[in-house]
Design an enzyme around this catalytic site. Sequence first.
Site, PDB file in Angstrom:
ATOM      1  N   GLU A 138      -4.371 -14.473   7.487  1.00  0.00           N
ATOM      2  CA  GLU A 138      -3.912 -13.329   6.693  1.00  0.00           C
ATOM      3  C   GLU A 138      -2.513 -13.549   6.139  1.00  0.00           C
ATOM      4  O   GLU A 138      -1.944 -12.687   5.503  1.00  0.00           O
ATOM      5  CB  GLU A 138      -3.983 -12.033   7.512  1.00  0.00           C
ATOM      6  CG  GLU A 138      -3.385 -12.106   8.894  1.00  0.00           C
ATOM      7  CD  GLU A 138      -3.639 -10.862   9.744  1.00  0.00           C
ATOM      8  OE1 GLU A 138      -4.098  -9.838   9.217  1.00  0.00           O
ATOM      9  OE2 GLU A 138      -3.361 -10.920  10.948  1.00  0.00           O
ATOM     10  N   CYS A 188     -12.854 -10.297   8.042  1.00  0.00           N
ATOM     11  CA  CYS A 188     -12.894  -8.973   8.681  1.00  0.00           C
ATOM     12  C   CYS A 188     -12.052  -7.957   7.915  1.00  0.00           C
ATOM     13  O   CYS A 188     -11.864  -6.845   8.376  1.00  0.00           O
ATOM     14  CB  CYS A 188     -12.464  -9.062  10.131  1.00  0.00           C
ATOM     15  SG  CYS A 188     -10.787  -9.654  10.346  1.00  0.00           S
ATOM     16  N   ASP A 216      -4.341  -7.879   4.749  1.00  0.00           N
ATOM     17  CA  ASP A 216      -2.985  -8.425   4.790  1.00  0.00           C
ATOM     18  C   ASP A 216      -2.836  -9.609   3.852  1.00  0.00           C
ATOM     19  O   ASP A 216      -1.804  -9.772   3.209  1.00  0.00           O
ATOM     20  CB  ASP A 216      -2.624  -8.840   6.223  1.00  0.00           C
ATOM     21  CG  ASP A 216      -2.128  -7.645   7.017  1.00  0.00           C
ATOM     22  OD1 ASP A 216      -1.278  -6.907   6.477  1.00  0.00           O
ATOM     23  OD2 ASP A 216      -2.587  -7.436   8.140  1.00  0.00           O
ATOM     24  N   HIS A 232      -5.851   9.125  -6.315  1.00  0.00           N
ATOM     25  CA  HIS A 232      -6.183   9.265  -4.896  1.00  0.00           C
ATOM     26  C   HIS A 232      -7.334  10.226  -4.695  1.00  0.00           C
ATOM     27  O   HIS A 232      -8.124  10.098  -3.775  1.00  0.00           O
ATOM     28  CB  HIS A 232      -4.953   9.709  -4.115  1.00  0.00           C
ATOM     29  CG  HIS A 232      -3.946   8.614  -4.034  1.00  0.00           C
ATOM     30  ND1 HIS A 232      -2.747   8.658  -4.681  1.00  0.00           N
ATOM     31  CD2 HIS A 232      -4.014   7.425  -3.421  1.00  0.00           C
ATOM     32  CE1 HIS A 232      -2.099   7.531  -4.461  1.00  0.00           C
ATOM     33  NE2 HIS A 232      -2.836   6.774  -3.691  1.00  0.00           N
TER      34      HIS A 232
HETATM   35  C1  PEP Z   1      -6.696  -7.488   7.621  1.00  0.00           C
HETATM   36  O1  PEP Z   1      -5.485  -7.669   7.518  1.00  0.00           O
HETATM   37  O2  PEP Z   1      -7.486  -7.672   6.688  1.00  0.00           O
HETATM   38  C2  PEP Z   1      -7.284  -7.043   8.888  1.00  0.00           C
HETATM   39  C3  PEP Z   1      -8.579  -7.042   9.075  1.00  0.00           C
HETATM   40  O3  PEP Z   1      -6.440  -6.623   9.860  1.00  0.00           O
HETATM   41  P1  PEP Z   1      -5.718  -5.183   9.839  1.00  0.00           P
HETATM   42  O4  PEP Z   1      -6.345  -4.400   8.731  1.00  0.00           O
HETATM   43  O5  PEP Z   1      -5.965  -4.596  11.177  1.00  0.00           O
HETATM   44  O6  PEP Z   1      -4.322  -5.559   9.601  1.00  0.00           O
HETATM   45 MG    MG Z   2      -4.237  -7.697   9.270  1.00  0.00          MG
END
Ligand code: PEP
Ligand code: MG
Length: 816
Positions: free
Chosen positions: A683, A754, A707, A447
């Site tokens: 996701e 994203c 996710d 970490h």
């Molecule tokens: C993801 O799951 O990749 C995402 C962009 O959403 P979050 O990180 O907000 O769950």
């Molecule tokens: Mg997500």
Amino acid sequence: MINLTPEDVRLKATAHSKKDAIRQVGELLVNRGRIQPGYVDSMQMRETQANTYLGNSIAIPHGQPAQRDLIVTTGIAVLQIPAGVEWNPGEVVRLVVGIAAKSDEHLQILTNLTHVLDDPAAVQALVDTEDAQVICDRLTGKSSSSSKGLDTEGFDQFFDVTIDAPTGLHARPATVFADLAKSFSAEVRVRYGDQVANGKSLMSLLKLGVERDGMVRVLAKGSDATQALNALQQAVEDGLEEEEEVAASPALKLPALELESRSLSGVAASPGLAIAPLHRFHRTKLEFAETASDPTSEQDRLRDAIALADIDLTDLYTTIKERSGKAKAAIFQAHREFLADPELQQEALNQIPPNHSAPWAWQQVIETKAKELEALADPVLSGRAADVRDVGQRVLARLVGGGEAGSALPDHPVILIADDLTPSDTAGLDPEKIQGFCTAAGGATSHTAIIARSLNIPAVAGAGNGVMELREGAIAILDGDKGQLYAAPTEADLAKARQAQLDRAQLRDVEQQTRFQPAITTDGHRVEVVANIGGPAEAGPAVNAGGEGIGLLRTEFLFLNRSAAPTEEEQYDALRQMTQALNSLPLIVRTLDIGGDKHVPYLNQPVEENPFLGIRGVRLCLERTDLFETQLRAILRAARGGYIRIMFPMIATLEDIRAAKTVLESVRAAIDGPPVEVGMMVEVPSAVLMAAEFAQEVDFFSVGTNDLTQYLLAMDRGHPTLAKQADALHPAVLRAIYQTVQGAKLAGKWVGVCGGLAGEPQGAMILAGLGVKELSMDIPSIPKVKARLRGASMKQMKRLAQRAIACRTAEEVRAL
Ligand code: PEP
Ligand code: MG
């Protein structure tokens, strides 16, 4: 349309060779101010690599794409050579059409040329004419010869395909297509709009004027029609042998630093180069008495210190998360959980009576726990002893005061050397002063290393005990890319390293200075680069960093850290602020994604055994339609004055997306809101496997790799030991993304990403190569990712992506 006048035409020219003819037509282009003289060399060079003879006595010499910057303005010039010049053995040219095209405007000329070429009598008329205007009129389409259409009757087999060659179906790819088609006995037709071409005729294909990204239908009839179509489809998808363009901008990667001085080798824990004096890190020893007379007040002191340490950790978690994302901050969440362990607290409280002090009792318990962990055979688990001691130290510091990492540091830039640093030590380092650090222990995935990377502090870990014997104060070089510490570098090496530092700074400057340029690959493909944000304060900075919009607004951040849900008006105001800051750039608003690791106490959600598999994201919204409808009303109202798209999170079934759309539509109808594009996060693995079906329901997909990785690999994304293995570059994740792109393509929908992978330069290149059109990332990643995409060709990235999905481990992908 290209403007061609008699001044662009030279009649009755003679040329003793092809080279001479190209020189003359090039000269004409130079004299007419179309090109700089250097482009003529590029035209000659092109001829050594590709044949520009079109047929029927016409040639179309043109330069190479890499020298397009030598074109002043798009234009053509024509050399009429009635006596002809041998272009290739047996091929005589009488009309040389020199082309200088900044983009694909020359396609129109080619289309007109092919109309002429269809008709030998028309060509002869151009070769014989003494009036340059006749040539101009014919080539610009003001006069034309008739052309006969072809029919497609009986051509029952076909495929549809997009031509993604940078300049459409121009001469070279069309030649490859026609040559391949000719190798089959089946008849081949190509339909583009309402025109049909003979797939075996270069002229006929060029006449279609297919531009980049034009969709064509390829049809075949005959005994080997299936084989012909299969081969042609493969060839088109492989790019019809389009040459790789020379990179228009440097690859934006610097060579590794090679030094000769002696060095200590460790693990490359955090990239970058530091030059500064060495300074040994001392943790202030916390002094305390072993005994105390009032056990009740000692127990209260301990409870208070634990509560304060928890607040510190929450702050630290929030800071690191905002700066570098949730995964990197996860360790501090794990520290909080450890601290909240009732058994641990009780054991420490029990140690106090009758006469021990709170710090003594706490340290006893922490040391026992750390030693138990150290004794475990599993290196990952035994490594957690450091985290336990880190948490312990934090509480002790709260009990007796002092002990912060920065307290004993000098106020000038240094490279720290230490036996080890805890994540808390590292998070407390000031990157202005701490130019780099080198530890005797630790590894790249600790970490501490993760936090160093998030702070942009170059670091070397695991360099061995020799580190602690180094002399303080000596100027050293730390190379975080190679995992080397040069404790006594020669003057020559110091000079080399200083130059390398300047080069790196320049590279960052270039990335910063070019951040507003679109991410267009060297072969002309654009990838949209947008930002992930959590609220209004980030919209301006996102644009300022070069973001071309917002690919993910995590609206749940508007709901966190408050005692009640924001009202419709508050949400509307926040959204309006963002659309104003974005000034018509697109904003993708993701509806509430609460649940999993995001808790909102005032929603009174029941405790779940597996919150990541529970009432999360759209599932919560469909249960709590009061919250959902309020949010949708605010979004739709804001969409009246801004470019907003809506996206739903955690969609797992078709029923989910249909139900969410139904609620959206009812809210929209009730307030007469504007129509908005609707997308969904991909996701959950089921969404990948059924991407083709989901694509019928939405306008776009955005893949949440954070996710998707956790659900595909069944590894909690915030797990203190598993999180680092939950690598989005795992081939399973990449294959899932590819499958999603394929599914979307069938329905003509686009795919963005994203999740965190989009913000990693290597990840971004692989994603673009997999066919992802939009990459949404943390704001600081935008300039670098844009620069990387601009430095590569789509062809290279496609190849990289195909190699990546063929790998077997994430490590193999990273090594590519
Ligand atoms: C993801 O799951 O990749 C995402 C962009 O959403 P979050 O990180 O907000 O769950
Ligand atoms: Mg997500």
